[in-house]
Design an enzyme around this catalytic site. Structure first.
Site, PDB file in Angstrom:
ATOM      1  N   LYS A 171       0.838  -1.198   0.000  1.00 24.08           N
ATOM      2  CA  LYS A 171       0.000   0.000   0.000  1.00 24.08           C
ATOM      3  C   LYS A 171       0.879   1.255   0.000  1.00 24.08           C
ATOM      4  CE  LYS A 171      -4.072   1.046   2.652  1.00 24.08           C
ATOM      5  NZ  LYS A 171      -4.765   0.762   3.890  1.00 24.08           N
TER       6      LYS A 171
ATOM      7  N   PHE B 145     -16.155  12.459  11.879  1.00 26.51           N
ATOM      8  CA  PHE B 145     -17.560  12.256  11.510  1.00 26.51           C
ATOM      9  C   PHE B 145     -17.716  12.285   9.994  1.00 26.51           C
ATOM     10  CE2 PHE B 145     -17.425  14.326  15.710  1.00 26.51           C
ATOM     11  CZ  PHE B 145     -18.033  13.338  16.468  1.00 26.51           C
TER      12      PHE B 145
ATOM     13  N   GLY C  38     -25.071  -0.470   5.697  1.00 26.59           N
ATOM     14  CA  GLY C  38     -23.874  -1.300   5.617  1.00 26.59           C
ATOM     15  C   GLY C  38     -22.661  -0.429   5.852  1.00 26.59           C
TER      16      GLY C  38
ATOM     17  N   CYS D 111     -18.566   1.055   9.256  1.00 26.03           N
ATOM     18  CA  CYS D 111     -18.716   1.785  10.522  1.00 26.03           C
ATOM     19  C   CYS D 111     -19.935   1.358  11.332  1.00 26.03           C
ATOM     20  CB  CYS D 111     -18.756   3.269  10.249  1.00 26.03           C
ATOM     21  SG  CYS D 111     -17.276   3.820   9.409  1.00 26.03           S
TER      22      CYS D 111
ATOM     23  N   LYS E   3     -20.130  -2.431  12.681  1.00 24.39           N
ATOM     24  CA  LYS E   3     -19.076  -2.770  13.646  1.00 24.39           C
ATOM     25  C   LYS E   3     -19.163  -1.890  14.897  1.00 24.39           C
ATOM     26  CE  LYS E   3     -14.964  -0.329  12.348  1.00 24.39           C
ATOM     27  NZ  LYS E   3     -14.599   0.549  13.414  1.00 24.39           N
TER      28      LYS E   3
HETATM   29  C1  UGA Z   1     -21.002   6.854   9.004  1.00 25.47           C
HETATM   30  C2  UGA Z   1     -21.465   8.140   9.682  1.00 25.47           C
HETATM   31  O1  UGA Z   1     -22.545   8.727   8.942  1.00 25.47           O
HETATM   32  C3  UGA Z   1     -20.314   9.149   9.775  1.00 25.47           C
HETATM   33  O2  UGA Z   1     -20.735  10.295  10.481  1.00 25.47           O
HETATM   34  C4  UGA Z   1     -19.150   8.479  10.500  1.00 25.47           C
HETATM   35  O3  UGA Z   1     -18.025   9.353  10.553  1.00 25.47           O
HETATM   36  C5  UGA Z   1     -18.745   7.218   9.780  1.00 25.47           C
HETATM   37  O4  UGA Z   1     -19.883   6.325   9.705  1.00 25.47           O
HETATM   38  C6  UGA Z   1     -17.631   6.569  10.549  1.00 25.47           C
HETATM   39  O5  UGA Z   1     -17.850   6.121  11.670  1.00 25.47           O
HETATM   40  O6  UGA Z   1     -16.470   6.622  10.085  1.00 25.47           O
HETATM   41  P1  UGA Z   1     -20.579   6.079   6.476  1.00 25.47           P
HETATM   42  O7  UGA Z   1     -20.388   4.708   7.036  1.00 25.47           O
HETATM   43  O8  UGA Z   1     -19.604   6.608   5.482  1.00 25.47           O
HETATM   44  O9  UGA Z   1     -20.625   7.169   7.659  1.00 25.47           O
HETATM   45  O10 UGA Z   1     -21.980   6.068   5.756  1.00 25.47           O
HETATM   46  P2  UGA Z   1     -23.417   6.754   5.949  1.00 25.47           P
HETATM   47  O11 UGA Z   1     -23.569   7.775   4.922  1.00 25.47           O
HETATM   48  O12 UGA Z   1     -23.669   7.127   7.331  1.00 25.47           O
HETATM   49  O13 UGA Z   1     -24.346   5.516   5.549  1.00 25.47           O
HETATM   50  C7  UGA Z   1     -24.267   4.300   6.269  1.00 25.47           C
HETATM   51  C8  UGA Z   1     -25.282   3.317   5.736  1.00 25.47           C
HETATM   52  O14 UGA Z   1     -26.599   3.708   6.109  1.00 25.47           O
HETATM   53  C9  UGA Z   1     -25.316   3.180   4.220  1.00 25.47           C
HETATM   54  O15 UGA Z   1     -25.419   1.817   3.893  1.00 25.47           O
HETATM   55  C10 UGA Z   1     -26.558   3.919   3.801  1.00 25.47           C
HETATM   56  O16 UGA Z   1     -27.119   3.433   2.612  1.00 25.47           O
HETATM   57  C11 UGA Z   1     -27.467   3.652   4.989  1.00 25.47           C
HETATM   58  N1  UGA Z   1     -28.519   4.680   5.164  1.00 25.47           N
HETATM   59  C12 UGA Z   1     -28.188   5.967   5.463  1.00 25.47           C
HETATM   60  C13 UGA Z   1     -29.854   4.308   5.076  1.00 25.47           C
HETATM   61  O17 UGA Z   1     -30.187   3.130   4.830  1.00 25.47           O
HETATM   62  N2  UGA Z   1     -30.822   5.260   5.285  1.00 25.47           N
HETATM   63  C14 UGA Z   1     -30.515   6.550   5.563  1.00 25.47           C
HETATM   64  O18 UGA Z   1     -31.454   7.350   5.751  1.00 25.47           O
HETATM   65  C15 UGA Z   1     -29.172   6.918   5.655  1.00 25.47           C
END
Ligand code: UGA
Length: 468
Positions: free
Chosen positions: A35, A151, A273, A276, A279
């Site tokens: 990497k 975040f 999924g 984050c 887990k």
């Molecule tokens: C998430 C958090 O939103 C971030 O604030 C955080 O920093 C991050 O985890 C982390 O811990 O590093 P992320 O995993 O990139 O971010 O993705 P999200 O945009 O939060 O979406 C997570 C999942 O929820 C996706 O599969 C998305 O499709 C689903 N989702 C989201 C829904 O099914 N419905 C919604 O209304 C929103």
């Protein structure tokens, strides 16, 4: 400031690129030799919008370098620990990478260093880190430990970095707080040029929340758990809407208009999924249990989420009766759009379930197919949504990539065996799909409605923050 980042994963590399963009001098360490070689050759190990350009630009400007952990320890006055905290078999976070880095720092560092944990960690990791540093430290080393949870959302991480809702720092000394304020000064003072929107400098007055390290660590886990809870909640409401003849889009809109609830993260679908939420939920439940706090509430959130895929398959079975031998198109493999990340993606468990029933899968994703091939080598990968739709009995939309809007539905109708679209994200407007003879099945009772799926796209920045 000379800042080091240890770990060039999603969090570390994005933080490194963004901090370099604000003018800091960044040294980013990666322990995986392959990497590291890639990074030193200018290639990124994953796709994140705007990151490649930003990394290239700042490497060329001499503000971003990649190398070893040892060099990172020597260079940075502040050292961000961004190494992985993957789940152990029992769901707890594996902190061994953090501990190993702490020991190396303690033995090698000279003079003062601010050690900042940015990886998502259970509460009291900061205290453990302090203990480990104290036990292993050489005579000339002095330090503070801080927690600064991220975040960032994959797919919009660069934008999120330059337009944070809040910056949380958990510190135990004024010196640590001052250094963290200096690091984030460009964002706090509205002076950072966001590379996503030309001419945009963010906004002044971003909330800089200073807490103790335990609280900062808890803020991170509690935030992700709460968001996951919102998603599972609306998914159950969607089931109820389907059963009772209501429309989840309207219900979500109606409850989201209450500012105490808020409109975001109320999008029902095939489940959350990514690396984050699943887990972090498990790790949070485990750490709470260690403190005799029963978080069965979150176990239920996880269970609801896991059942989403089976429920979706059940709906498909209702349409197709027998799945054995049926050809199914899967549109979207990444766990959400604008990323190639397939970790804990609903698409993977969905495809596995369909394969186990004897279905034949033709998949397409704009970015995640290379990664998916490693997980699922025995399905057909297609060059575009049309190729994936050839002769299929159903198209299943799993990830809401923008590309899936504005497709030629007349062409699609001529390609498929049966014109059935199951929209796992309520993403596509039914109007033109239905006029081409497609049957539309969404989530939460929204099929057979002319404006199905036309939910407002979430705005990540309020318009007033964009100063052109
Ligand atoms: C998430 C958090 O939103 C971030 O604030 C955080 O920093 C991050 O985890 C982390 O811990 O590093 P992320 O995993 O990139 O971010 O993705 P999200 O945009 O939060 O979406 C997570 C999942 O929820 C996706 O599969 C998305 O499709 C689903 N989702 C989201 C829904 O099914 N419905 C919604 O209304 C929103």
């Amino acid at each position: 400031m000379d800042i080091s980042i240890i770990g060039a994963g999603y969090v570390g590399l994005t933080t490194a690129g963004c901090l370099a963009e604000t003018g800091h001098k960044i040294f980013c360490a990666e322990s995986d030799a392959k990497k590291l070689a890639k990074l030193q050759a200018g290639e990124l190990p994953f796709f994140e919008p705007h990151l490649q350009e930003m990394v290239s630009r700042n490497r060329a400007a001499g503000l971003l370098e990649f190398g070893s952990t040892e060099e990172a320890i020597d260079r940075g006055q502040a050292i961000f620990i961004c190494v992985g905290t993957p789940p152990l078999k029992n769901g707890e976070a594996d902190l061994s990478y953090i501990e190993a880095v702490a020991r190396t720092i303690a033995k090698r560092a000279k003079g003062y260093r601010l050690i900042i944990e940015k990886s998502t960690v259970p509460v009291q990791t900061g205290s453990q880190l302090r203990k480990s540093l104290a036990q292993n430290k050489n005579r000339d080393f002095d330090y503070d430990v801080a927690s600064n949870p991220e975040f960032l959302r994959e797919g919009s991480a660069v934008e999120n970095f330059f337009h944070p809702d809040r910056i949380v720092v958990g510190v135990d000394s004024p010196k640590a707080e001052k250094l963290l304020r200096d690091i984030y000064a460009p964002m706090l003072e509205g002076k950072a040029f966001c590379p996503v929107h030309t001419g945009c400098r963010g906004r002044k007055g971003v909330r800089f929340l200073v807490t103790d390290t335990n609280s900062a660590e808890l803020i991170k886990h509690a935030s992700n758990s709460f968001l996951a809870m919102k998603i599972s909640f609306i998914n159950l409401i969607a089931d109820l809407c389907e059963a009772a003849g209501a429309d989840v889009t309207k219900v979500a809109e109606g409850i989201g208009l209450d500012p105490r609830i808020g409109a975001s993260f109320l999008q029902p679908g095939i489940g959350f999924g990514g690396f984050c939420f699943p887990k972090d939920l498990q790790a949070f439940v485990r750490i709470a249990a260690r403190f005799n706090c029963n978080f069965a509430l979150l176990e239920e959130v996880e269970k609801i989420n896991l059942s989403r895929v089976s429920r979706f398959v059940e709906k498909l079975r209702n349409e197709l009766w027998v799945l054995r031998g049926k050809k199914i198109a899967i549109w979207g493999l990444s766990f959400k759009p604008d990323t190639d990340d397939i970790r804990f993606a609903p698409s993977i468990s969905l495809i596995r379930e369909l394969l186990s029933e004897g279905a034949i899968i033709q998949a397409y994703d704009p970015a995640a197919m290379e990664k998916a091939k490693e997980e699922l080598p025995n399905i057909t990968y297609c060059n575009d949504p049309y190729e994936a739709a050839k002769d299929v009995d159903a198209i299943l939309l799993v990830t809401e990539w923008k590309e899936f809007r504005g497709l030629d539905w007349t062409r699609l109708a001529s390609l498929v065996e049966r014109p059935l679209l199951m929209d796992g994200r309520n993403f596509l407007c039914e109007e033109n799909i239905a006029s081409q003879g497609f049957e539309y099945v969404g989530i939460g009772g929204i099929s057979d409605r002319p404006d199905a799926g036309s939910m407002v796209d979430e705005l990540t920045i309020a318009p007033e923050t964009v100063a052109v």
